[in-house]
Design an enzyme around this catalytic site. Sequence first.
Site, PDB file in Angstrom:
ATOM      1  N   SER A 142       6.194  20.706  30.905  1.00 28.36           N
ATOM      2  CA  SER A 142       6.183  19.952  29.660  1.00 28.36           C
ATOM      3  C   SER A 142       6.332  18.455  29.960  1.00 28.36           C
ATOM      4  O   SER A 142       5.505  17.896  30.686  1.00 28.36           O
ATOM      5  CB  SER A 142       7.273  20.479  28.733  1.00 28.36           C
ATOM      6  OG  SER A 142       7.112  19.999  27.418  1.00 28.36           O
ATOM      7  N   ASP A 269      -0.539  27.125  22.863  1.00 25.22           N
ATOM      8  CA  ASP A 269       0.682  26.326  22.956  1.00 25.22           C
ATOM      9  C   ASP A 269       0.920  25.642  21.607  1.00 25.22           C
ATOM     10  O   ASP A 269       0.084  24.842  21.159  1.00 25.22           O
ATOM     11  CB  ASP A 269       0.534  25.280  24.059  1.00 25.22           C
ATOM     12  CG  ASP A 269       1.817  24.526  24.371  1.00 25.22           C
ATOM     13  OD1 ASP A 269       2.595  24.259  23.429  1.00 25.22           O
ATOM     14  OD2 ASP A 269       2.040  24.196  25.541  1.00 25.22           O
ATOM     15  N   HIS A 298       4.389  27.743  25.038  1.00 23.49           N
ATOM     16  CA  HIS A 298       4.849  26.527  25.706  1.00 23.49           C
ATOM     17  C   HIS A 298       5.924  26.897  26.719  1.00 23.49           C
ATOM     18  O   HIS A 298       7.021  27.338  26.354  1.00 23.49           O
ATOM     19  CB  HIS A 298       5.413  25.539  24.682  1.00 23.49           C
ATOM     20  CG  HIS A 298       5.684  24.179  25.247  1.00 23.49           C
ATOM     21  ND1 HIS A 298       4.679  23.271  25.504  1.00 23.49           N
ATOM     22  CD2 HIS A 298       6.847  23.574  25.621  1.00 23.49           C
ATOM     23  CE1 HIS A 298       5.211  22.165  25.993  1.00 23.49           C
ATOM     24  NE2 HIS A 298       6.522  22.322  26.086  1.00 23.49           N
TER      25      HIS A 298
END
Length: 329
Positions: A142, A269, A298
């Site tokens: 991320s 996601d 995610h």
Amino acid sequence: MPLLRTHDHQAPFWLPNGHLQTIFPALFRKIKDVRYTREQIVTPDEDFLNLDWSQTGQGSANALVILSHGLEGDSQRQYILGMVRALTRQGFDCLAWNYRSCGGEMNKQLRFYHSGATEDLETVVRHALLKGYQTIHLMGFSLGGNLTLKYLGEKGKSVYSEIKKAVVFSVPMDLLACSRAIEKPENRLYLKRFLGSLKPKVHAKAAVFPEGINAGDYAKVKTFYDFDHIYTAALHGFEGADDYYRRNSAKYFVESIKIPTLIVNALNDPLVPAESLPQAAISRLPNVWLELTGAGGHCGFRDRKTKNGLYWSEKRAIEFLVEESPAVS
């Protein structure tokens, strides 16, 4: 390199969408067999970073993987712990570092961390080099994925020769698009969680630096864009949220990457829209691969069937790190 849409990852039938594939591992995956040794290092501006090491005992004879976590995460997140466990089983040493204000201890300076704070990653890399490692791989999740790609793009041809490969997952390569995505009604749970985690940090900073940060301004924060505009930009020398996003989004740096790099994002996601990824640009790059999975959420990527507790993302990362490197131009 052509884009790859991978079909070998299949999520469990009982996790039918990106939200569940994101939330289930974060809440219910428990990894208790990773043991860290913590080291605190001083930054050039006299702050500190907490580094968590998991080493096999062979020292710098092994390859080292430096792992960068996500927004408001730390080295104890399940996606970090799962990857560290998988990597050490394969003989890699691991260094999971905690950003400023993360990892259970508030940093000393007024500033926090942000999506493009590559100076801190540089400090960590330099420290690892001093340990004698000749082979280093970078990995990010991320926010940590964006940070890793920006770092490698900034380095370009001057990247340290010891850094061989990079793997990143669930990367918000367009920070503005992802900031706006988290404002959607279906994502309010994530927004509330992130802003709820950041609020006490702002108040803690204001108590120490009342002249540098106004905790009262937090009442104006309704979205993540607001937080970045009011706090992130101001504390880190940007003109505002738009300037911060423009100067730190990995999509503007990826074309300068010179080492083999794998980017993995899920099409479902909830926080990173697939259309925000610079797919056309990456398809022309000789050293960068973008793999798009249909499922995964995610930082999720739990397989329909797991073996030895491994998630698909962990298997894929190891495959990429151990396979023979393609030619680098």
